[in-house]
Design a protein around this motif. Structure first.
Motif, PDB file in Angstrom:
ATOM      1  N   MET A   1      32.202 121.176  -2.625  1.00 19.22           N
ATOM      2  CA  MET A   1      32.280 121.822  -1.334  1.00 19.22           C
ATOM      3  C   MET A   1      33.383 122.887  -1.390  1.00 19.22           C
ATOM      4  N   THR A   2      33.078 124.079  -0.904  1.00 12.85           N
ATOM      5  CA  THR A   2      34.081 125.137  -0.849  1.00 12.85           C
ATOM      6  C   THR A   2      34.620 125.255   0.564  1.00 12.85           C
ATOM      7  N   ALA A   3      35.888 125.477   0.654  1.00 15.14           N
ATOM      8  CA  ALA A   3      36.534 125.613   1.956  1.00 15.14           C
ATOM      9  C   ALA A   3      36.377 127.046   2.458  1.00 15.14           C
ATOM     10  N   ASN A   4      36.137 127.192   3.739  1.00 13.33           N
ATOM     11  CA  ASN A   4      36.062 128.504   4.361  1.00 13.33           C
ATOM     12  C   ASN A   4      37.415 128.770   5.009  1.00 13.33           C
ATOM     13  N   ASN A   5      38.183 129.661   4.415  1.00 12.10           N
ATOM     14  CA  ASN A   5      39.531 129.934   4.902  1.00 12.10           C
ATOM     15  C   ASN A   5      39.608 131.223   5.703  1.00 12.10           C
ATOM     16  N   THR A   6      38.480 131.725   6.171  1.00 12.25           N
ATOM     17  CA  THR A   6      38.511 132.964   6.938  1.00 12.25           C
ATOM     18  C   THR A   6      39.124 132.719   8.307  1.00 12.25           C
ATOM     19  N   TYR A   7      39.553 133.800   8.942  1.00 12.99           N
ATOM     20  CA  TYR A   7      40.182 133.699  10.254  1.00 12.99           C
ATOM     21  C   TYR A   7      39.751 134.883  11.107  1.00 12.99           C
ATOM     22  N   ASN A   8      39.057 134.601  12.200  1.00 18.12           N
ATOM     23  CA  ASN A   8      38.581 135.637  13.127  1.00 18.12           C
ATOM     24  C   ASN A   8      37.858 136.781  12.410  1.00 18.12           C
ATOM     25  N   GLY A   9      37.073 136.442  11.395  1.00 20.50           N
ATOM     26  CA  GLY A   9      36.308 137.438  10.670  1.00 20.50           C
ATOM     27  C   GLY A   9      37.063 138.132   9.549  1.00 20.50           C
ATOM     28  N   TRP A  10      38.312 137.789   9.351  1.00 15.30           N
ATOM     29  CA  TRP A  10      39.128 138.377   8.285  1.00 15.30           C
ATOM     30  C   TRP A  10      39.261 137.384   7.138  1.00 15.30           C
ATOM     31  N   THR A  11      39.698 137.851   5.985  1.00 16.04           N
ATOM     32  CA  THR A  11      39.846 137.012   4.796  1.00 16.04           C
ATOM     33  C   THR A  11      40.666 135.760   5.070  1.00 16.04           C
ATOM     34  N   ASN A  12      41.775 135.914   5.779  1.00 13.51           N
ATOM     35  CA  ASN A  12      42.664 134.792   6.065  1.00 13.51           C
ATOM     36  C   ASN A  12      43.545 135.138   7.268  1.00 13.51           C
ATOM     37  N   TYR A  13      44.342 134.173   7.676  1.00  9.22           N
ATOM     38  CA  TYR A  13      45.223 134.352   8.833  1.00  9.22           C
ATOM     39  C   TYR A  13      46.216 135.490   8.615  1.00  9.22           C
ATOM     40  N   ALA A  14      46.793 135.565   7.427  1.00 13.73           N
ATOM     41  CA  ALA A  14      47.805 136.597   7.159  1.00 13.73           C
ATOM     42  C   ALA A  14      47.213 137.998   7.326  1.00 13.73           C
ATOM     43  N   THR A  15      46.009 138.201   6.820  1.00 14.41           N
ATOM     44  CA  THR A  15      45.368 139.512   6.936  1.00 14.41           C
ATOM     45  C   THR A  15      45.093 139.846   8.388  1.00 14.41           C
ATOM     46  N   TRP A  16      44.543 138.904   9.120  1.00 12.88           N
ATOM     47  CA  TRP A  16      44.249 139.113  10.545  1.00 12.88           C
ATOM     48  C   TRP A  16      45.528 139.422  11.315  1.00 12.88           C
ATOM     49  N   ARG A  17      46.561 138.623  11.097  1.00  6.59           N
ATOM     50  CA  ARG A  17      47.795 138.747  11.875  1.00  6.59           C
ATOM     51  C   ARG A  17      48.539 140.048  11.577  1.00  6.59           C
ATOM     52  N   VAL A  18      48.635 140.416  10.310  1.00  9.20           N
ATOM     53  CA  VAL A  18      49.323 141.659   9.961  1.00  9.20           C
ATOM     54  C   VAL A  18      48.569 142.855  10.523  1.00  9.20           C
ATOM     55  N   ASN A  19      47.250 142.851  10.410  1.00  8.88           N
ATOM     56  CA  ASN A  19      46.484 143.959  10.978  1.00  8.88           C
ATOM     57  C   ASN A  19      46.688 144.030  12.490  1.00  8.88           C
ATOM     58  N   LEU A  20      46.627 142.900  13.157  1.00  5.53           N
ATOM     59  CA  LEU A  20      46.798 142.851  14.609  1.00  5.53           C
ATOM     60  C   LEU A  20      48.180 143.333  15.040  1.00  5.53           C
ATOM     61  N   GLU A  21      49.221 142.841  14.389  1.00  8.41           N
ATOM     62  CA  GLU A  21      50.588 143.122  14.814  1.00  8.41           C
ATOM     63  C   GLU A  21      51.109 144.481  14.353  1.00  8.41           C
ATOM     64  N   MET A  22      50.623 144.963  13.204  1.00  5.28           N
ATOM     65  CA  MET A  22      51.213 146.182  12.644  1.00  5.28           C
ATOM     66  C   MET A  22      50.287 147.389  12.693  1.00  5.28           C
ATOM     67  N   PHE A  23      48.977 147.182  12.718  1.00  8.06           N
ATOM     68  CA  PHE A  23      48.074 148.317  12.563  1.00  8.06           C
ATOM     69  C   PHE A  23      47.013 148.441  13.651  1.00  8.06           C
ATOM     70  N   ASP A  24      46.909 147.489  14.527  1.00  8.79           N
ATOM     71  CA  ASP A  24      45.905 147.565  15.577  1.00  8.79           C
ATOM     72  C   ASP A  24      46.399 148.474  16.697  1.00  8.79           C
TER      73      ASP A  24
END
Length: 83
Positions: A1-24
């Motif tokens: 079984m493979t784990a799905n580590n995506t977050y809100n459609g992004w690769t992971n939480y770090a990618t989503w959060r940095v984009n949201l906080e710094m580039f959105d």
């Protein structure tokens, strides 16, 4: 079984959060022509504004190492093309 580590459609939480906080919400054309490395350098510059001494900066730098910078660059490229 493979784990799905995506977050809100992004690769992971770090990618989503940095984009949201710094580039959105940037102004039109602000990220035009930027590549993955450019986004990473911009994020590091933002972090360095508060100084580089201390545990918080060290944790922030470790956090951004998990960011998928190519995904952020591609998302902003697609957004610019759709505007």
């Amino acid at each position: 079984m493979t784990a799905n580590n995506t977050y809100n459609g992004w690769t992971n939480y770090a990618t989503w959060r940095v984009n949201l906080e710094m580039f959105d919400g940037g102004y039109d054309g602000e990220y035009e022509g930027m590549e993955a490395d450019d986004f990473k350098l911009r994020a590091i510059e933002i972090l360095e504004m508060d100084g580089t001494a201390g545990l918080a900066f060290d944790y922030a730098m470790a956090f951004i190492n998990d960011v998928n910078w190519h995904e952020i660059a591609e998302a902003h490229k697609e957004e610019a093309e759709n505007d």
